[in-house]
Scaffold this motif. Structure first.
Motif, PDB file in Angstrom:
ATOM      1  N   HIS A 119      23.785  67.503  63.546  1.00  0.00           N
ATOM      2  CA  HIS A 119      22.326  67.676  63.486  1.00  0.00           C
ATOM      3  C   HIS A 119      21.607  66.338  63.442  1.00  0.00           C
ATOM      4  CE1 HIS A 119      22.401  72.030  62.943  1.00  0.00           C
ATOM      5  NE2 HIS A 119      23.390  71.858  62.083  1.00  0.00           N
ATOM      6  N   HIS A 139      27.706  69.643  60.471  1.00  0.00           N
ATOM      7  CA  HIS A 139      26.509  69.210  59.768  1.00  0.00           C
ATOM      8  C   HIS A 139      26.071  67.812  60.192  1.00  0.00           C
ATOM      9  CE1 HIS A 139      29.829  67.569  57.398  1.00  0.00           C
ATOM     10  NE2 HIS A 139      28.981  66.699  56.856  1.00  0.00           N
ATOM     11  N   ASN A 150      24.980  77.774  65.749  1.00  0.00           N
ATOM     12  CA  ASN A 150      24.833  77.042  64.499  1.00  0.00           C
ATOM     13  C   ASN A 150      23.589  76.168  64.485  1.00  0.00           C
ATOM     14  OD1 ASN A 150      27.258  77.972  63.325  1.00  0.00           O
ATOM     15  ND2 ASN A 150      28.390  76.598  64.696  1.00  0.00           N
TER      16      ASN A 150
END
Length: 580
Positions: free
Chosen positions: A75, A72, A43
């Motif tokens: 990151h 998410h 990912n």
């Protein structure tokens, strides 16, 4: 009570507050280089970041779903635990939105199938309420006046356990297999993410330790139970004058005035005139928008044949009557004869936070032939009943969700007549087993805790368990048990109580067709009377135990309900620790 006919309608607030402190004390080092040499997963998350994701999700039951819900955020090199919790709750909110849309798209012809139409409509309500409450919880993240982390973890478990019940029991009342499967399939992701949140919050101290939280923060995790203030308050109950010494002055005066008969209520209900309203429903409609403080409703003596609901918008309602047996609220809605969903059978339903009732009878007259027929249902967090009578047969008292306290009450029924998925403590009360239908048994409790690390369960403390006069000559023929496990982690404690000879020596009954006796938690502590002998208790219950004082303390009001924080404000007398 049928196992597939229970409904839970919880609220959520405070779900995210733990993130504030976590974020303040811990900024995760999401570092690592962005080039290939740093290593990334499929990912695009760096190996260093993935390590933190794995640490955060290690206690989740559905780890892949947990990782996806916060991927998410991973990151972001400066991501904090607050960011992770935000991401996890936002993912849950999105999943509930989708579940609600599935329910909306499930249409049932009301004329052809009125029961399942009602069940689906209830399901829509439940999921819409979950959406609104999850949205509201996000707004409190920025609240700067927060309690210790340990207090918030307990609060979070209280609310998230209700959220889980919201989703899973939404479908329990649906009887049509096609509709049931459609709703269940649409809720899988939401229930898994909520399950994860409960398990992570329950182990939050370990999660923080894994990120090397400072000793100062760790100390906060354990402050509440061992503080001098908490210990001192265990000894200051003033039952003679009804109120603990530390009650807020305004609340003490309010309840003392009510006891003296000179309290000035906001509205008065009188069936025969002499008040602003002739019905309780009419009085509740007068509740002002944006009302602050207690809203006091005096219901004069009389029999009020009406179905009453204190809505979620009606917070801090204090309703008092002229005494149990004098002020009576009655109805006869039931499942067996009327095909009404269990929650909708309730004669009286309290939803608004902080509901308090005193000196009132709540009654359902459907009789044993009505099967599920609730007299009083509460999904009101931090609610309390005092000097009340709750009368019915099957499913009399429904402690739906959240923290609830009952004191000096009389509660009567037959099968599963004290049941629910909240966290309830019934103190100094009389529990009356009634005569059931032929070939039936009596089970006093049926707790519905579903997850091991969730909050929930019921405690009977310093109560008297006796038969009604109609059952007395049949008390050895009709079996009466403390309870049976409605769900896998059913938790029930009977402590410091006087047990009559009506109780079966087995004490506890298995739920036929299930194996919940392997995992449920059934405990007894310092009971007396002819039914208190534990030597012949049902050996099928693998975790049954007779507790000692150290373990039993967990189930007293101070720890079980976090009572110091809210119960004094209800104005109801209580013992925060042991009663004997």
């Amino acid at each position: 009570m049928a196992g597939n006919n229970k409904i839970i309608i919880p609220l959520v607030s405070l779900i995210l507050v733990v993130g504030v402190v976590c974020g303040a004390v811990l900024v995760l080092n999401m570092g690592g280089n962005d080039n290939a040499s740093s290593g990334k997963d499929n990912n695009g998350i760096s190996n260093g970041s993935m390590k933190h994701v794995t640490t955060f999700c290690q206690y989740a039951e559905y780890k892949d779903e947990c990782a996806r819900s916060i991927s998410h955020v991973a990151h972001n090199r400066s991501a904090t635990t607050k960011d992770f919790i935000f991401a996890a709750i936002e993912a849950t909110l999105e999943a509930v939105h989708k579940s609600h849309q599935v329910a909306v798209n499930t249409e049932v012809d009301q004329g052809a199938d009125p029961y399942n139409h009602m069940a689906i409509e209830d399901c829509k309500e439940l999921l819409q309420d979950a959406i609104a409450d999850l949205q509201a919880s996000i707004s409190v993240v920025g609240d700067s006046e927060l309690h210790t982390l340990n207090d918030r973890v307990d609060e979070l478990l209280n609310w998230m356990s209700a959220v889980y019940a919201y989703q899973t029991t939404c479908t329990e009342q649906i009887e049509n297999p096609e509709y049931k499967s459609a709703i269940e399939d649409g809720m899988i992701n939401a229930t898994q993410l909520t399950n994860n949140a409960i398990n992570i919050i329950a182990e939050m101290s370990k999660v923080l330790e894994a990120f090397n939280i400072t000793k100062t923060t760790t100390d906060l995790l354990h402050k509440g139970e061992n503080s001098n203030t908490a210990s001192r308050r265990l000894l200051e109950i003033d039952d003679e004058h009804y109120f603990p010494e530390w009650f807020p002055v305004a609340d003490r005066k309010l309840l003392a005035a009510q006891r003296r008969g000179n309290l000035r209520p906001n509205v008065v209900v009188s069936k025969n005139g002499g008040g602003q309203f002739k019905t309780i429903t009419g009085a509740l409609k007068s509740y002002p928008k944006k009302h602050k403080g207690k809203y006091v409703i005096y219901v004069k003596a009389g029999v009020y044949n009406e179905i009453v609901e204190v809505s979620k918008k009606m917070k801090n309602v204090f309703m008092y009557g002229d005494g149990a047996g004098k002020t009576i609220i009655t109805g006869n809605k039931n499942y067996a004869l009327m095909k009404v969903t269990t929650s909708k059978t309730a004669t009286f339903a309290a939803l608004g936070q902080g509901f308090v009732a005193r000196g009132i009878t709540f009654r359902n007259t459907a009789g044993p032939q009505g099967h599920q027929a609730v007299a009083y249902r509460s999904q009101s967090d931090m609610s309390a009943l005092f000097d009340c009578s709750i009368e019915g047969y099957q499913d009399t008292l429904y402690y739906h969700t959240y923290r609830q306290f009952y004191r000096n009450c009389v509660i009567s029924g037959t099968i599963d007549f004290i049941f629910g998925k909240g966290t309830a403590l019934i103190q100094n009360s009389v529990i009356i087993a009634r005569k059931p239908l032929a070939n039936q048994f009596n089970t006093i409790t049926a707790d519905g805790k579903e997850l091991a690390k969730a909050k929930g369960g019921v405690v009977l403390q310093n109560c008297k368990i006796v038969p009604e006069s109609a059952l007395y000559p049949l008390r050895f023929k009709v079996k009466t048990y403390f309870g049976r496990p409605w769900k896998a982690y059913s938790t029930t404690v009977v402590m410091e109580s006087q047990i009559g000879d009506l109780l079966s020596p087995l004490g506890w009954k298995i739920w036929d067709g299930e194996k919940f006796e392997n995992t449920c938690l059934y405990y007894e502590y310092r009971n007396s009377g002819p039914g208190a002998n534990t030597s012949r208790r049902n050996r099928a219950f693998k975790k049954f135990d007779v507790l000692g004082p150290i373990r039993a303390r967990k189930f007293t009001a101070g720890l079980w309900l976090d009572a110091n924080r809210w119960l004094p404000a209800t104005g109801v007398p209580f013992a925060i620790g042991y009663t004997k």
